[in-house]
Motif scaffolding. Sequence first.
Motif: not given
Length: 735
Positions: A382-402, A404-409
């Motif tokens: 939400e903080t990043a989106w409030n910069s108004q640089v992004f029209k859409v910005l949301y997180p997705v998590l992918n599990r790894t062995e060590k 989680y990988r955070l992927i920002i779409h």
Amino acid sequence: MSIREIQANRVRFDKTACLIALFVFLLLALPRLEAKKLGYALSGGGARGFAQIGILKVLEENGIYPDYISGTSIGAMIGGLYALGYSAQEIEDHLVNIDVSELLNVRFTRHDLYIGEKRWAPYGNLVLEMDDRWYPRLPSGIYGSNKINLEFARFFLAAAEYPDFDSFPIPFVCIATDLVTGEPVVFRDGSLMQAIRASISVPSLIEPLSVGSRFYIDGGISQNLPAPILRESGVDRVLGIKVNSALRSREQLVDLVDVIDQTINIGITRNLDEGQSDCDLLIDPLMEEYSSTDFKKIRKIIDFGETYAREHLDQILSFKQVLISEGYVFNKPPEHQFEKNYKIVNIESRGNQHVSSAKVRDYLGLERNEKYSVEELIAASETAWNSQVFKVLYPVLNRTEKGYRLIIHQQENPRKHLLLNTSYTTEEKLNVGAVLQLNNMLLKNSKLQAGLTLGGRTEVNLDVVKNFGDLWGAYFRLFPYLSEHRIYFYDDNGDKQSSVKSLEFGFTPGVGLFARDIAIAEGFFYTYRTKQYRDVSTVAPDSLLYLVSGLGIKAYHESLDDFYFPMRGTMAFAKCNFARWSSISHKIYSRFESDFKVYSPITSYASLRLGFSCGSYFGTAEQDYGDPFYFSGSHGYNGYERYEKYSPQYSYFTLGTVICPYKNVYLQTGLQGLDLQRGGIWKHYDDLEYCFYAEVGLNTIAAPIRLLASWRHNSKPNLYLNVGYDIDHFWFSRK
């Protein structure tokens, strides 16, 4: 070998042969001996879909649980939560408090904006993106999507703990529709948040979900009752819940939303037959009194579904008995147990065009190899989106062995916007305006805004700002402008007597510092030429022309939750002007003005309002100040109309209350005290003039509406009507 030994060997052979035969039989019969599976197929239907929660509650009470769940649209959302192990009651507790209108609101909350964006007042009944050929284009949906994305991420990020949807406490599958091909898309793995967000994307209403090169819309378009996909998944018996709305009659097709909903339902009706034919039990509550857009009636709709299921309990229990006779076993799924914190081993961003991944991480403020809760990940997004640089910005998590990988779409905001605005005020009548915004086109981290207003106020403004830094740093500004407005003269009774037109053109360059959401300060040079000429007047001169130039400083802080109807937060603004050189200025003066407001909540729906405003031309003879303070009107001291009262010195305070009895409806009342005495603004007030005010406000999606009345002692009341964004968009940029 003796006969006895031969007989013993034959017995052992016969036993071995029997065991082998039994083993072969069991191998062949094993698929037939597997426990049979019951699947729930949850349909789409908009707000009507919440009835499925009430039906699930009754099924739970009677010990009926599914082995598989499929869902479409709102059914995918409810089904996804159920598949993760939430009970029907827990789903209800989560969803009934969601403000759907707020999720669909594409506008940013004022409180959340960075101070750099608060330099401009809100503007525009309609905001249009512009393509590469500078043509305005309509959005792909009536409602924006990012607040929905973040809310869904809040619900479903934790599903990343599972490798795929089949490993959920209850295996799950959902349906969306490919916008290009029209084919159904089946989601069995990947991001549960994206799968469900794709499935609920009602065409024309909610923006399609873009993932890679594909665009997804509502799964109901291709398969609204996803029973066939359960059969394909190996389910033996299907219990379907159908809650989509029926086709409207001619009399019910009133507005755009009705027509869009009818268009969607026509396509849905055509694919329902296949889904219904695959159901062994179809629960189809007749919900004629509720529409697919009745999100304000969620509790009533849930209760309706529960009541309907209880009224048809005999049919449900008969179905249960048939299942039991066929060997079904109903196993209650395990309760959901999710991690509280997720170790982020890597942060990636997808969809970058002009903003680098490193810059995205700066906006997020997250670090690698640190643990974060779901709420912290959502807050960072939400903080990043409030910069108004992004029209859409949301997180997705992918599990790894060590970890989680955070992927920002992300989808970056277009660099070109056209803001169109129509406003009416009692003071300035009708104004029509437009602002062209160019972001990061002239220079990196720059904003150009060119505005034109015609009507009661005629203005041409060009504001160019170049920032050195994103969240904090320095900037410089160039602001040329041309403005013409009418100034009224009033008699002693407060009646308009005459008027003159004032034409002003000038230039204000400046340099400043800004610090995230804390404050902004600017030093500037200004020069402007003013000409006043007769309009409808017998007292004003035919022509009055003068040039003023000088230096100034200003500072600003704001944490208000709304610009027009704040309920909490503070605003502080101060500005000093110094025109001290006769070689470049016809007027010699030192000028100061400030405005301070604070809104302090008393209850959840009421706040206390405190305010103080003042201004003074220090040490300047009254005939020399040339540009007096106009402090009255609907946005100042309400006791006088705008331009009715002016002075080289003023101060007034405001004490009042703000009540929000219903969402987006505001009631204000209070007292203002005005002092115009000469001799310093910090003296003891002993001769104040008072006025009482009362206001009714409505904060609509299109524009704010205000109806304000004020009363002064021994004077007629003033009445103001303001419709639209009537505050000067470039107020901070001016000298």
